[in-house]
Scaffold this motif. Structure first.
Motif, PDB file in Angstrom:
ATOM      1  N   VAL A 361       0.718  -1.191   0.200  1.00 42.00           N
ATOM      2  CA  VAL A 361       0.072   0.230  -0.035  1.00 42.00           C
ATOM      3  C   VAL A 361       1.078   1.003  -0.245  1.00 42.00           C
ATOM      4  CG1 VAL A 361      -1.502   1.261   1.576  1.00 42.00           C
ATOM      5  CG2 VAL A 361      -1.627  -0.957   1.079  1.00 42.00           C
ATOM      6  N   TRP A 362       2.089   0.991   0.865  1.00 41.82           N
ATOM      7  CA  TRP A 362       2.518   2.337   1.045  1.00 41.82           C
ATOM      8  C   TRP A 362       3.454   2.652  -0.210  1.00 41.82           C
ATOM      9  CZ3 TRP A 362       7.831   2.682   1.083  1.00 41.82           C
ATOM     10  CH2 TRP A 362       8.606   4.440   1.042  1.00 41.82           C
ATOM     11  N   LEU A 363       4.228   1.655  -0.806  1.00 44.06           N
ATOM     12  CA  LEU A 363       4.813   1.704  -2.113  1.00 44.06           C
ATOM     13  C   LEU A 363       3.265   1.979  -3.151  1.00 44.06           C
ATOM     14  CD1 LEU A 363       6.657  -1.585  -2.481  1.00 44.06           C
ATOM     15  CD2 LEU A 363       7.888   0.827  -1.995  1.00 44.06           C
ATOM     16  N   ILE A 373      -6.799   3.675  -3.591  1.00 47.38           N
ATOM     17  CA  ILE A 373      -6.686   2.064  -3.995  1.00 47.38           C
ATOM     18  C   ILE A 373      -8.243   1.197  -3.519  1.00 47.38           C
ATOM     19  CG2 ILE A 373      -5.879  -0.099  -2.735  1.00 47.38           C
ATOM     20  CD1 ILE A 373      -3.787   2.209  -2.251  1.00 47.38           C
ATOM     21  N   GLU A 374      -8.393   0.408  -4.360  1.00 45.68           N
ATOM     22  CA  GLU A 374     -10.096  -0.536  -3.968  1.00 45.68           C
ATOM     23  C   GLU A 374      -9.692  -2.097  -3.475  1.00 45.68           C
ATOM     24  OE1 GLU A 374     -12.078  -1.580  -8.155  1.00 45.68           O
ATOM     25  OE2 GLU A 374     -12.504   0.044  -7.409  1.00 45.68           O
ATOM     26  N   SER A 375      -8.518  -2.837  -3.803  1.00 42.46           N
ATOM     27  CA  SER A 375      -7.861  -3.609  -3.689  1.00 42.46           C
ATOM     28  C   SER A 375      -6.997  -3.986  -3.218  1.00 42.46           C
ATOM     29  CB  SER A 375      -9.018  -4.847  -3.849  1.00 42.46           C
ATOM     30  OG  SER A 375      -8.547  -5.246  -4.914  1.00 42.46           O
ATOM     31  N   LEU A 400      -6.478   0.284  -8.432  1.00 40.75           N
ATOM     32  CA  LEU A 400      -6.961   1.158  -8.072  1.00 40.75           C
ATOM     33  C   LEU A 400      -8.187   1.636  -8.361  1.00 40.75           C
ATOM     34  CD1 LEU A 400      -3.744   3.081  -9.487  1.00 40.75           C
ATOM     35  CD2 LEU A 400      -4.201   2.219  -7.225  1.00 40.75           C
ATOM     36  N   ALA A 401      -9.171   2.646  -7.392  1.00 34.28           N
ATOM     37  CA  ALA A 401     -10.455   3.157  -8.374  1.00 34.28           C
ATOM     38  C   ALA A 401     -10.635   4.319  -8.577  1.00 34.28           C
ATOM     39  CB  ALA A 401     -11.142   2.846  -6.976  1.00 34.28           C
ATOM     40  N   ASP A 402      -9.983   3.962 -10.643  1.00 34.47           N
ATOM     41  CA  ASP A 402      -9.786   4.889 -11.130  1.00 34.47           C
ATOM     42  C   ASP A 402     -10.169   4.813 -12.950  1.00 34.47           C
ATOM     43  OD1 ASP A 402      -8.029   3.791 -12.276  1.00 34.47           O
ATOM     44  OD2 ASP A 402      -6.123   4.688 -12.055  1.00 34.47           O
ATOM     45  N   ALA A 403     -10.516   5.912 -13.585  1.00 32.52           N
ATOM     46  CA  ALA A 403     -11.164   5.783 -14.559  1.00 32.52           C
ATOM     47  C   ALA A 403     -10.400   4.622 -15.526  1.00 32.52           C
ATOM     48  CB  ALA A 403     -11.067   7.255 -15.194  1.00 32.52           C
ATOM     49  N   ALA A 404      -9.132   5.298 -15.913  1.00 29.56           N
ATOM     50  CA  ALA A 404      -8.407   3.338 -16.528  1.00 29.56           C
ATOM     51  C   ALA A 404      -8.356   2.549 -15.892  1.00 29.56           C
ATOM     52  CB  ALA A 404      -7.166   4.124 -16.323  1.00 29.56           C
TER      53      ALA A 404
END
Length: 479
Positions: A361-363, A373-375, A400-404
């Motif tokens: 998570v930190w990286l 972060i989603e999972s 990641l919870a992003d559009a891409a």
């Protein structure tokens, strides 16, 4: 309608037949390279259990040599036993330090490459004829291999055996010889038409035309199979050509459609995948270790890493309970093998408990500071999203919870961003993996069975193309 489909099938037949011959012959070469190309005597990196003295010596060795910063600091097995390896950037060889004398081992990265090449090929180090440090991809080491920098290690002998070795991961990135290199050159020129790269967009247009022609010809042939009545065909060539059509319509459609998609995205969608080192870490405040701090269990790997609280910690990989036996099968290479039975982070006495998940998570936040972060998931086997060309296991997949729809693959042991992908990348990978390379079959048939089935299908396509050509010539003579 039947007449229209027949006319289109015949109009496309000459160009489509030429395309089938080019891609069928070159497609057969790919499994041939796998079957008859050079094979490593072992498929996984060398694994050893560390001596007890190794961990306490890490900090003392760095201090004795006044090392101020590095991007990766880890203990690695070498021909001389365990040594301290430092990676400073992607453009220079790695540095090594002896844990016995605490002295630097000048130029040892090349010696490590020689030893690893000997380990993977089974040939003596004395038979190494040349070693070249390579920081860019080339014709004999294309970008599909992913790892850089590597050493190109050539062995003496008539077969011109060449190993490409990545010393940071101790991985064999590629293995080549004279015959495989010649087949690979033919494959590239005939399958991708790489010799037309000088034309730029011209090559892309031509290959797209070929794939569209093949797709339309297969569609017209499928329409004829469906629309023409089932009846006995006296002409043997026509009868066999029709039977081949039953077997080939789906593979031809899948290969042409997925090839078109692969080319289109490869040429016009900016890629995001690729390995990235983390930022340099300051090595001023390294936690000291004594024998009592080290767990009384066999340790197979150790590295020094920055963590989320701003301090440095030792990341220790515990050896598997079953031992560090080395797999020699090709399946182990493609599927991966567990390299540890657990991970421990050691730091200052009052340091809080820390895990690989915390580090992943930190990286992720270092590489994508503003991402949500989603999972987070630990990956211990190679698969469709993270394949064997990356070489590293285990890694952590972070969605990641992003559009891409971004996925990052990070290595907590070294702080490296190993790979990344978006939804559009995974869709193309799925298409190429399943429709073009039939990677869904090895679980059923094994890799050898999958390759044999593809070769058999390609040979049928070649026979069908030849029969179609003969029929067209005969028809022209009759008319």
């Amino acid at each position: 309608m039947k007449r229209s489909f027949l006319q289109w099938h015949r109009r496309l037949a000459w160009l489509g037949g030429f395309v089938v011959l080019c891609w069928g012959l070159s497609g057969i070469l790919h499994p041939v390279m796998s079957w008859f190309g050079p094979q490593a005597v072992t498929m996984l990196p060398p694994a050893r259990v560390m001596p007890e003295i190794a961990l306490p010596e890490m900090a003392k060795t760095l201090e004795a040599n006044a090392v101020k910063e590095a991007r990766v600091v880890k203990l690695v097995p070498t021909a001389e036993g365990f040594a301290l390896q430092l990676t400073e950037n992607d453009l220079v060889p790695r540095r090594y330090f002896s844990l016995r004398s605490r002295a630097e081992m000048p130029g040892y990265d090349e010696s490590q490459a020689r030893w690893l090449a000997s380990y993977y090929t089974g040939r003596p180090v004395d038979s190494v004829a040349s070693v070249t440090f390579q920081t860019a991809f080339s014709e004999d080491y294309p970008s599909v291999n992913r790892l850089l920098p590597v050493y190109r290690v050539g062995f003496a002998g008539d077969d011109e055996l060449t190993a490409f070795v990545h010393t940071e991961t101790a991985a064999l990135a590629s293995l080549n010889n004279r015959n495989k290199a010649a087949i690979q050159r033919v494959f590239l020129q005939l399958h991708t038409w790489a010799w037309l790269d000088v034309t730029g967009f011209g090559r892309v247009l031509l290959v797209m035309l070929f794939m569209v022609t093949l797709f339309l010809m297969a569609c017209a042939g499928l329409a004829l199979i469906v629309l023409l009545p089932q009846r006995r065909i006296n002409d043997g060539r026509r009868r066999w050509h029709r039977w081949f059509g039953y077997a080939l319509w789906l593979p031809l459609l899948a290969w042409s459609a997925s090839g078109f998609y692969h080319l289109l995205q490869g040429e016009y969608i900016e890629p995001v995948s690729g390995m990235r080192l983390g930022e340099s870490m300051a090595l001023a405040d390294i936690p000291a270790l004594d024998g009592t701090a080290v767990p009384k269990r066999p340790i197979s790997a150790a590295s020094l890493v920055p963590v989320s609280d701003g301090t440095l910690r030792y990341r220790l990989a515990l050896a598997p309970v079953a031992g560090l036996e080395q797999a020699v099968s090709r399946a182990a290479r493609f599927d991966g093998q567990p390299s540890s039975s657990g991970v421990i982070y050691l730091g200052a006495a009052a340091a809080a408990q820390y895990s690989d998940r915390d580090q992943a998570v930190w990286l992720t936040r270092q590489f994508r500071p503003n991402a949500t972060i989603e999972s987070v998931e630990r990956i211990t086997r190679f698969g469709p999203d993270y394949d064997f060309r990356n070489k590293r296991l285990p890694v952590w997949k972070v969605n990641l919870a992003d559009a891409a729809g971004t996925q990052l693959f990070v290595d907590p042991a070294t702080g490296v961003l190993v790979d990344q992908s978006r939804t559009i990348d995974r869709a193309e990978r799925w298409s190429f993996s399943i429709l073009h390379k039939w990677n869904h079959l090895p679980g059923i048939t094994g890799r050898a069975g999958r390759d044999a089935l593809m070769v058999a299908t390609l040979m049928l396509a070649l026979f069908a193309a030849v029969l179609g050509g003969i029929m067209l010539i005969r028809r022209g003579r009759i008319h």
